[in-house]
Scaffold this motif. Structure first.
Motif, PDB file in Angstrom:
ATOM      1  N   MET A 190       0.853  -1.184   0.000  1.00 44.75           N
ATOM      2  CA  MET A 190       0.000   0.000   0.000  1.00 44.75           C
ATOM      3  C   MET A 190       0.887   1.231   0.000  1.00 44.75           C
ATOM      4  SD  MET A 190      -2.782  -1.163   2.931  1.00 44.75           S
ATOM      5  CE  MET A 190      -3.930   0.180   2.569  1.00 44.75           C
ATOM      6  N   VAL A 191       0.530   2.213  -0.814  1.00 50.00           N
ATOM      7  CA  VAL A 191       1.260   3.486  -0.845  1.00 50.00           C
ATOM      8  C   VAL A 191       0.344   4.568  -0.282  1.00 50.00           C
ATOM      9  CG1 VAL A 191       2.374   5.228  -2.281  1.00 50.00           C
ATOM     10  CG2 VAL A 191       2.658   2.795  -2.815  1.00 50.00           C
ATOM     11  N   PHE A 192       0.825   5.266   0.731  1.00 52.86           N
ATOM     12  CA  PHE A 192       0.053   6.328   1.369  1.00 52.86           C
ATOM     13  C   PHE A 192       0.592   7.685   0.916  1.00 52.86           C
ATOM     14  CE2 PHE A 192      -0.266   2.639   4.032  1.00 52.86           C
ATOM     15  CZ  PHE A 192      -1.554   2.662   4.561  1.00 52.86           C
ATOM     16  N   GLU A 193      -0.312   8.552   0.474  1.00 51.71           N
ATOM     17  CA  GLU A 193       0.047   9.912   0.082  1.00 51.71           C
ATOM     18  C   GLU A 193       0.031  10.784   1.337  1.00 51.71           C
ATOM     19  OE1 GLU A 193       0.937  10.702  -2.889  1.00 51.71           O
ATOM     20  OE2 GLU A 193       0.229   9.007  -4.103  1.00 51.71           O
ATOM     21  N   CYS A 194       1.208  11.090   1.862  1.00 49.17           N
ATOM     22  CA  CYS A 194       1.303  11.752   3.174  1.00 49.17           C
ATOM     23  C   CYS A 194       1.940  13.128   3.096  1.00 49.17           C
ATOM     24  CB  CYS A 194       2.113  10.880   4.136  1.00 49.17           C
ATOM     25  SG  CYS A 194       1.516   9.192   4.304  1.00 49.17           S
ATOM     26  N   GLY A 195       2.028  13.704   1.905  1.00 52.25           N
ATOM     27  CA  GLY A 195       2.776  14.949   1.739  1.00 52.25           C
ATOM     28  C   GLY A 195       2.339  16.070   2.657  1.00 52.25           C
ATOM     29  N   ASP A 196       1.020  16.227   2.894  1.00 49.95           N
ATOM     30  CA  ASP A 196       0.508  17.345   3.682  1.00 49.95           C
ATOM     31  C   ASP A 196       0.292  16.996   5.146  1.00 49.95           C
ATOM     32  OD1 ASP A 196       0.463  18.912   1.399  1.00 49.95           O
ATOM     33  OD2 ASP A 196      -1.577  18.299   0.877  1.00 49.95           O
ATOM     34  N   HIS A 197       0.652  15.798   5.556  1.00 48.67           N
ATOM     35  CA  HIS A 197       0.408  15.366   6.929  1.00 48.67           C
ATOM     36  C   HIS A 197       1.653  15.631   7.781  1.00 48.67           C
ATOM     37  CE1 HIS A 197      -3.481  13.226   6.250  1.00 48.67           C
ATOM     38  NE2 HIS A 197      -3.049  13.324   5.014  1.00 48.67           N
ATOM     39  N   GLU A 198       1.765  16.878   8.241  1.00 44.65           N
ATOM     40  CA  GLU A 198       2.968  17.307   8.951  1.00 44.65           C
ATOM     41  C   GLU A 198       3.196  16.512  10.240  1.00 44.65           C
ATOM     42  OE1 GLU A 198       5.401  19.212   7.983  1.00 44.65           O
ATOM     43  OE2 GLU A 198       4.379  19.469   6.060  1.00 44.65           O
ATOM     44  N   GLU A 199       2.097  16.127  10.908  1.00 46.42           N
ATOM     45  CA  GLU A 199       2.265  15.367  12.149  1.00 46.42           C
ATOM     46  C   GLU A 199       2.995  14.058  11.884  1.00 46.42           C
ATOM     47  OE1 GLU A 199      -0.587  16.563  11.087  1.00 46.42           O
ATOM     48  OE2 GLU A 199      -1.489  17.829  12.652  1.00 46.42           O
ATOM     49  N   LEU A 200       2.643  13.406  10.779  1.00 49.74           N
ATOM     50  CA  LEU A 200       3.290  12.138  10.460  1.00 49.74           C
ATOM     51  C   LEU A 200       4.784  12.330  10.235  1.00 49.74           C
ATOM     52  CD1 LEU A 200       2.144   9.129   8.532  1.00 49.74           C
ATOM     53  CD2 LEU A 200       4.181  10.260   7.654  1.00 49.74           C
ATOM     54  N   HIS A 201       5.154  13.373   9.512  1.00 50.64           N
ATOM     55  CA  HIS A 201       6.576  13.610   9.235  1.00 50.64           C
ATOM     56  C   HIS A 201       7.326  13.949  10.529  1.00 50.64           C
ATOM     57  CE1 HIS A 201       5.484  13.278   5.117  1.00 50.64           C
ATOM     58  NE2 HIS A 201       4.743  14.369   5.136  1.00 50.64           N
ATOM     59  N   TRP A 202       6.677  14.649  11.459  1.00 54.53           N
ATOM     60  CA  TRP A 202       7.307  14.940  12.737  1.00 54.53           C
ATOM     61  C   TRP A 202       7.516  13.653  13.522  1.00 54.53           C
ATOM     62  CZ3 TRP A 202       6.860  14.473  17.950  1.00 54.53           C
ATOM     63  CH2 TRP A 202       7.634  15.332  18.739  1.00 54.53           C
ATOM     64  N   PHE A 203       6.503  12.777  13.519  1.00 59.02           N
ATOM     65  CA  PHE A 203       6.638  11.486  14.204  1.00 59.02           C
ATOM     66  C   PHE A 203       7.766  10.666  13.586  1.00 59.02           C
ATOM     67  CE2 PHE A 203       1.834  11.671  15.216  1.00 59.02           C
ATOM     68  CZ  PHE A 203       2.067  12.367  16.384  1.00 59.02           C
ATOM     69  N   MET A 204       7.860  10.686  12.263  1.00 64.76           N
ATOM     70  CA  MET A 204       8.901   9.927  11.579  1.00 64.76           C
ATOM     71  C   MET A 204      10.284  10.426  11.981  1.00 64.76           C
ATOM     72  SD  MET A 204       8.078   7.418   9.493  1.00 64.76           S
ATOM     73  CE  MET A 204       6.749   6.750   8.482  1.00 64.76           C
ATOM     74  N   ARG A 205      10.479  11.738  11.970  1.00 68.36           N
ATOM     75  CA  ARG A 205      11.789  12.293  12.323  1.00 68.36           C
ATOM     76  C   ARG A 205      12.136  11.991  13.779  1.00 68.36           C
ATOM     77  NH1 ARG A 205       9.801  16.481   8.905  1.00 68.36           N
ATOM     78  NH2 ARG A 205       9.019  17.658  10.702  1.00 68.36           N
ATOM     79  N   SER A 206      11.139  12.093  14.656  1.00 65.53           N
ATOM     80  CA  SER A 206      11.376  11.804  16.080  1.00 65.53           C
ATOM     81  C   SER A 206      11.694  10.330  16.283  1.00 65.53           C
ATOM     82  CB  SER A 206      10.150  12.209  16.900  1.00 65.53           C
ATOM     83  OG  SER A 206       9.911  13.601  16.792  1.00 65.53           O
ATOM     84  N   LEU A 207      11.015   9.457  15.534  1.00 64.26           N
ATOM     85  CA  LEU A 207      11.317   8.022  15.586  1.00 64.26           C
ATOM     86  C   LEU A 207      12.765   7.767  15.212  1.00 64.26           C
ATOM     87  CD1 LEU A 207      10.379   4.931  15.508  1.00 64.26           C
ATOM     88  CD2 LEU A 207      10.005   5.335  13.068  1.00 64.26           C
ATOM     89  N   MET A 208      13.231   8.409  14.137  1.00 64.78           N
ATOM     90  CA  MET A 208      14.604   8.198  13.682  1.00 64.78           C
ATOM     91  C   MET A 208      15.622   8.747  14.677  1.00 64.78           C
ATOM     92  SD  MET A 208      14.423   8.777   9.559  1.00 64.78           S
ATOM     93  CE  MET A 208      13.120   9.996   9.470  1.00 64.78           C
ATOM     94  N   CYS A 209      15.275   9.850  15.352  1.00 66.72           N
ATOM     95  CA  CYS A 209      16.183  10.385  16.373  1.00 66.72           C
ATOM     96  C   CYS A 209      16.392   9.361  17.480  1.00 66.72           C
ATOM     97  CB  CYS A 209      15.615  11.679  16.949  1.00 66.72           C
ATOM     98  SG  CYS A 209      15.737  13.107  15.839  1.00 66.72           S
ATOM     99  N   GLU A 210      15.331   8.665  17.851  1.00 64.83           N
ATOM    100  CA  GLU A 210      15.458   7.622  18.875  1.00 64.83           C
ATOM    101  C   GLU A 210      16.259   6.435  18.339  1.00 64.83           C
ATOM    102  OE1 GLU A 210      14.610   7.749  21.965  1.00 64.83           O
ATOM    103  OE2 GLU A 210      13.422   9.594  21.961  1.00 64.83           O
TER     104      GLU A 210
END
Length: 332
Positions: free
Chosen positions: A162-182
């Motif tokens: 499944m491919v999710f179009e997440c370009g405008d979902h800023e919360e998701l990108h913040w969660f992703m970056r925070s996940l990678m920091c951990e």
């Protein structure tokens, strides 16, 4: 590690990438990956990834192609920067910055060489952990989330993605970056934080309605998004929704829509309405003091005896027993 430090870390050329940049050939950094020349691909083992817990996050190495492979675990691809061209089950798929691609187990896929600005993050989870965590967290929320959860989890023999179009979902990108920091940092309790960020990411993905999937059963790729809108309509109008009214709302033939719902969800229209009514009733039983009769009527059942019977069939307990169990903190 903060988000700025993360960006520097991801863009820095590591040792493997330096070798691949020089030779333009893939350097296998996964020990003992068994080759399957007769299949033209190899099975990636689980053992190198799950030494610290049931999930693993890694940056895909750039500058050389990743050959055809498959694996037993669930993989979530996140395009942090640039683009990524993959072959998934023989289909050419181009992923763009901000998109998320969820790969089921056993999916045969390869990745073309990625340039310096192309950064792909792999989030992988053991299938059994993913399944239990996902169902526990997202089960019984509504027929839309139920459909998405089942699409991701239960159809495991169809090599799905499944491919999710997440370009405008800023919360998701913040969660992703925070996940990678951990994942790439060295803070205490990182695995606990990673697990919770993964659940937040999947919660956010449930909000993403524009979902593109590989063609299944000869139907158009965007039909899933249309179907989610239909399910959302049922979820919002469960008390008095009819198949005739639903088909008019979406300009479908009623028989066609009924068959489509059965084929794509495994449930008839009546079963979907019943499921949503009972989900609503269960929530009211657990979280309010309203009388059972009042709850039954509020979700669309005038017969209390009928409501008791179908509720017990669904939840394995009478409405009062279910309420008492929830109030006492029992299993759910």
């Amino acid at each position: 590690m903060n988000h700025q430090e993360l960006d520097y870390y991801l863009r820095e050329i590591n040792e493997i990438e330096a070798k691949q940049l020089e030779t333009k050939r893939n350097v296998n950094d996964i020990p003992s990956a068994p080759q399957r020349p007769e299949e033209g691909c190899f099975r990636m083992p689980d053992s190198p990834f799950f030494t610290d817990g049931p999930s693993h996050i890694r940056k895909h190495n750039r500058f050389a192609p990743m050959p055809l492979h498959y694996h037993d675990f669930i993989e979530l691809n996140y395009i942090y920067s640039g683009t990524c061209r993959q072959s998934i089950n023989g289909e050419d798929v181009v992923l763009r910055e901000g998109q998320v691609c969820l790969l089921d187990s056993e999916v045969v896929h390869s990745i073309e060489a990625m340039g310096e600005n192309d950064i792909l993050i792999n989030i992988i989870m053991k299938k059994e952990t993913f399944t239990s965590s996902f169902l526990t967290r997202f089960g019984s929320r509504g027929i839309v989330s139920d459909f998405l959860a089942n699409a991701i989890i239960e159809n495991t023999n169809h090599n799905r993605y499944m491919v999710f179009e997440c370009g405008d979902h800023e919360e998701l990108h913040w969660f992703m970056r925070s996940l990678m920091c951990e994942a790439f940092g060295s803070r205490a309790y990182a695995q606990e934080m990673i697990y919770n960020y993964i659940m937040l990411i999947f919660t956010e993905l449930m909000r993403v309605y524009t979902v593109r999937t590989n063609n299944v059963g000869g139907e158009h790729a965007d039909s899933r998004a249309d179907l989610i809108q239909v399910l959302d309509y049922i979820e919002r109008n469960y008390r008095d929704c009819t198949l005739t009214g639903l088909s008019r709302a979406f300009n479908f033939n009623a028989n066609y829509l009924g068959n489509l719902l059965k084929r794509r969800t495994g449930k008839t229209f009546i079963e979907l309405v019943k499921t949503q009514r009972l989900i609503q009733a269960a929530g009211l039983l657990a979280n309010t003091d309203r009388a059972v009769e009042d709850i039954a009527e509020s979700v669309g059942y005038s017969s209390l005896g009928f409501f008791y019977r179908i509720f017990a069939e669904q939840y394995g307990a009478t409405p009062m027993a279910y309420r008492n169990e929830k109030r006492s903190g029992g299993r759910g």
